[in-house]
Enzyme design. Sequence first.
Site, mmCIF file in Angstrom:
data_model
loop_
_atom_site.group_PDB
_atom_site.id
_atom_site.type_symbol
_atom_site.label_atom_id
_atom_site.label_comp_id
_atom_site.label_asym_id
_atom_site.label_seq_id
_atom_site.Cartn_x
_atom_site.Cartn_y
_atom_site.Cartn_z
ATOM 1 N N GLU A 120 43.942 44.020 39.947
ATOM 2 C CA GLU A 120 45.100 42.180 39.751
ATOM 3 C C GLU A 120 46.520 43.081 38.542
ATOM 4 O OE1 GLU A 120 42.838 39.400 38.355
ATOM 5 O OE2 GLU A 120 44.462 37.761 38.607
ATOM 6 N N MET A 262 36.849 42.045 35.307
ATOM 7 C CA MET A 262 38.194 41.584 37.186
ATOM 8 C C MET A 262 36.833 41.913 37.488
ATOM 9 S SD MET A 262 40.490 41.385 38.179
ATOM 10 C CE MET A 262 40.676 40.669 39.679
ATOM 11 N N ASN A 264 36.565 41.711 41.598
ATOM 12 C CA ASN A 264 36.527 42.209 42.386
ATOM 13 C C ASN A 264 35.661 42.251 43.628
ATOM 14 O OD1 ASN A 264 39.215 44.248 41.483
ATOM 15 N ND2 ASN A 264 36.833 44.978 40.074
ATOM 16 N N GLU A 297 33.115 35.811 35.436
ATOM 17 C CA GLU A 297 33.351 37.333 37.279
ATOM 18 C C GLU A 297 32.384 36.750 38.383
ATOM 19 O OE1 GLU A 297 36.004 38.781 36.614
ATOM 20 O OE2 GLU A 297 36.029 38.422 34.339
ATOM 21 N N HIS A 300 34.102 33.164 39.743
ATOM 22 C CA HIS A 300 34.816 33.583 40.736
ATOM 23 C C HIS A 300 35.075 33.723 42.246
ATOM 24 C CE1 HIS A 300 38.829 33.756 38.326
ATOM 25 N NE2 HIS A 300 38.242 34.873 37.361
ATOM 26 N N GLU A 319 41.668 30.498 37.160
ATOM 27 C CA GLU A 319 41.999 31.325 35.637
ATOM 28 C C GLU A 319 41.293 29.539 35.398
ATOM 29 O OE1 GLU A 319 40.393 33.525 35.200
ATOM 30 O OE2 GLU A 319 41.576 35.047 36.882
HETATM 31 N N1 TRP Z 1 40.643 37.773 36.464
HETATM 32 C C1 TRP Z 1 40.524 38.394 35.707
HETATM 33 C C2 TRP Z 1 39.496 37.675 34.662
HETATM 34 O O1 TRP Z 1 40.056 36.641 34.559
HETATM 35 C C3 TRP Z 1 41.332 39.424 35.032
HETATM 36 C C4 TRP Z 1 42.014 40.932 34.530
HETATM 37 C C5 TRP Z 1 41.476 41.488 34.390
HETATM 38 C C6 TRP Z 1 43.082 40.618 34.545
HETATM 39 N N2 TRP Z 1 42.064 42.721 34.430
HETATM 40 C C7 TRP Z 1 43.313 42.621 34.049
HETATM 41 C C8 TRP Z 1 44.815 40.487 34.717
HETATM 42 C C9 TRP Z 1 44.770 43.332 33.987
HETATM 43 C C10 TRP Z 1 45.794 41.300 34.322
HETATM 44 C C11 TRP Z 1 45.878 42.525 34.428
HETATM 45 O O2 TRP Z 1 38.217 37.396 34.885
HETATM 46 ZN ZN ZN Z 2 39.116 35.485 35.335
#
Ligand code: TRP
Ligand code: ZN
Length: 868
Positions: A120, A262, A264, A297, A300, A319
């Site tokens: 991301e 993140m 994933n 996380e 999500h 978000e």
């Molecule tokens: N989606 C992640 C979160 O909100 C955010 C995130 C994690 C992210 N690593 C990143 C966004 C690197 C940009 C770049 O938990």
């Molecule tokens: Zn998030």
Amino acid sequence: MAQTPQAKYRKDYQSPSHTITDIDLTFDLYDNQTKVTAVSQVKQLKDTTTLSLEGEALKLESIHVNGEVWTAYQEVEGRLEIHQLPEQTELTIVTVIDPEANTALEGLYKSGGAFCTQCEAEGFRRITYYMDRPDVLAKYTTKVIADKADYPFLLSNGNRVAEGDLDGGRHWVQWQDPHPKPAYLFALVAGDFDVLRDTYVTKSGRHVDLEIFVDKGNLDRAPHAMTSLINSMKWDEERFGLEYDLDIYMIVAVDFFNMGAMENKGLNIFNSKYVLANEKTATDTDYLGIEAVIGHEYFHNWTGNRVTCRDWFQLSLKEGLTVFRDQEFSSDLGSRAVNRINNVRIIRGPQFAEDASPMSHPIRPEQVIEMNNFYTLTVYEKGSEVISMMHTLLGEEGFQKGMKLYFERHDGTAATCEDFVSAMEDASGVELKQFRLWYSQSGTPTLKVSSVYNQTQQTYSLTIEQSTEPTQDQAEKQALHIPFDVELYKQSGEVIELQCNGKPVDSVLNITEAKQIFVFENITERPTPSLLREFSAPVKLEYDYSDSELTFLMVHARNEFARWDAGQMLLAKYIRFNVEQVQAGKEVELSDAVIDAFRGVLLSQELEPAFIAEMMSLPSHNEVSGWYKQVDVDAVAKVLKAIKVTLAIELEDELSALYHSLKQQAYTIEHAAIGQRSLRNTALGYLAYTEQGNAIVTAQYADANNMTDTIAAMTAANSAELACREHLMADYSDKWKHDGLVMDKWFTLQGMNPAENVLDTIKQAMNHEAFSIKNPNRTRSLIGSFLNMNPVRFHAKSGEGYKFAGEILRELNSSNPQVASRLIDPLLKFRKYDAERQAMIKTELETLKAMDNLANDLFEKVTKALES
Ligand code: TRP
Ligand code: ZN
């Protein structure tokens, strides 16, 4: 600069020309030459036989279409165009990448000894040429091949379906993810770890294996993360009715990571800061941060993964909503009031500052150059406030009906913010037409409120005017739909039932026009109003409260948040007044009534310790700076310190008594125990400024049996510049110099050090064995704290702080532009300072702008700032 980076606009969204239904990936992992084979099933959707794929920093080895070598293609800047493609094809692309050289930590990179990915927002294009956009959802199978001794664990999304050994000491594992997903949710990890395992049985009886992977030797720091994960899974079932949907949930902690964590699918990757904790290494704040981020996380999985974003302009869809969910989780498990207070501090401090900065943007941005620049407080925190306002307008029941309809309509697809609001509206019957403006309008609205009490008519009227100042991105502002929560109190403290036009009315008023008057009837005495209760909207409130009204609300307001807020408003009055005093060369003054009000708070028998600690906390320098168009950095710092010292000296007996009464024997992380430590350490923070300061802080450091108390002592010594500071810092470094994560707290204190020679000590700290500018946590701790939390020294008249920031930014521009781009924020706000400082900051921005390899991240911010 090779080419001026171009902005993308939300209005230009076009659905994809093709889609990819399945992708089979093979990674042959080597430090410098990892071979990636991607076999995609491509289906044409629109009238074009050209497929355009994104790709960056890739070496293309070969392209095959339906098994045949393909030559009808072109590699252009940042993309690969494949021509004359049949309608339905199997497309095989082989690329080679260099994970070890990847210091930007985007795509596939090495963190310590392990391989890991961060895709991301647009990192998958650094792994292979692909339709790297969130509205292309494919089913993934992933085969990972690596040396077996160095990388015994080979992980990817979904379920492990096969594995085997190969010649030359290598082995492989095959993964299959049954849920279609966009590329940004892809993940791969290869390394050697210790694993903490548990299982969770979902409410419908699915057994889920839970696995947390940490660096060898860190197993005793993983249990809190596991507890937090189990609590998250349970909470989402109970409060939202949402269950996990795979047989395995993995979390990997890595030391090199640009953000917090993140989501994933099935394989979260976390900054080790948000996993590792035990009482010796982590503070209570760290523990609560871990709970919140693990929750975030996990949540999500539904709000982000099962329903994802159509395009990156919709980022707040996942978000804002997921932050709302993690805040509710923390509030349901811990103290709702304390959580609300801390979230409101973030909005009123850094988020309001962002709204007023050259980077101002709505929670759903209209134009973006570098997507990584839009993972902002506005998209996340203000985005969450917007969800919270809908929750206020619909009530819990209506809101949950809306969530249910949202999933019924959009599960398994990529949706928009508009889809979410429509689902809320349709499910609840509450009209949100004007409310939608919160998605498109940037800036912070101000509510000017005035009141009139009419004794003969027994009416009380509130006149409410809303206005939003123009922002750099948007000149014209409209009236918003603002839920405004109000209570009226009698002098006795009794709540007055609200009545308009002969009918009872709800405490939440709907502000929809530029000016509105609400007349309340049957008001038998002049009431005290409690306004914007629970911070029911992210706005600035202006109401001319008297000191006595505020001290009244500090005691009588029915909810804790309103009491805290009254205390903050009282402090704000005296801070503003005293800044003028200081500028006029006069002494800082605090009235006895104010001191007594805070004495009352300290002596309260009914308030929770955690809440008293919040009541006693002054607004930050950053928050106060936000009240001014141009800020006098030194005057604000002087006033905040003088108020602190005055309260410390006047309330020393009460603080001392509390401090000693709150001593604990054993350390536990129960919420009550956290609250007691928080109050005790708040008291210590004041006592540091009294005569007993050095002795009491030294003693606490020596006696501490947990990191919370250790860091509280060091923070007090640092802020109050106590004689013991040097010794404490040296002792801590001796003990923890081999542990970067634990040393981050020490680096942060070095950055915040108020001493005049702080730049010298920061430069020394950069040579500390635990420091590396390649590690974002280290850099944020040492450099970030200097830029953001040491205003007096950073803004020193000599300009040396700015020069130092410029040097660091130029270095990070090449090694890690995402980190550079976060660090630069305080420089963007140069208009807030006097002409001399403006000129010096501008020079640094101009120097950056002139660099020939300026990254898009910095380009976007620097050009906006210089246009301001
Ligand atoms: N989606 C992640 C979160 O909100 C955010 C995130 C994690 C992210 N690593 C990143 C966004 C690197 C940009 C770049 O938990
Ligand atoms: Zn998030």
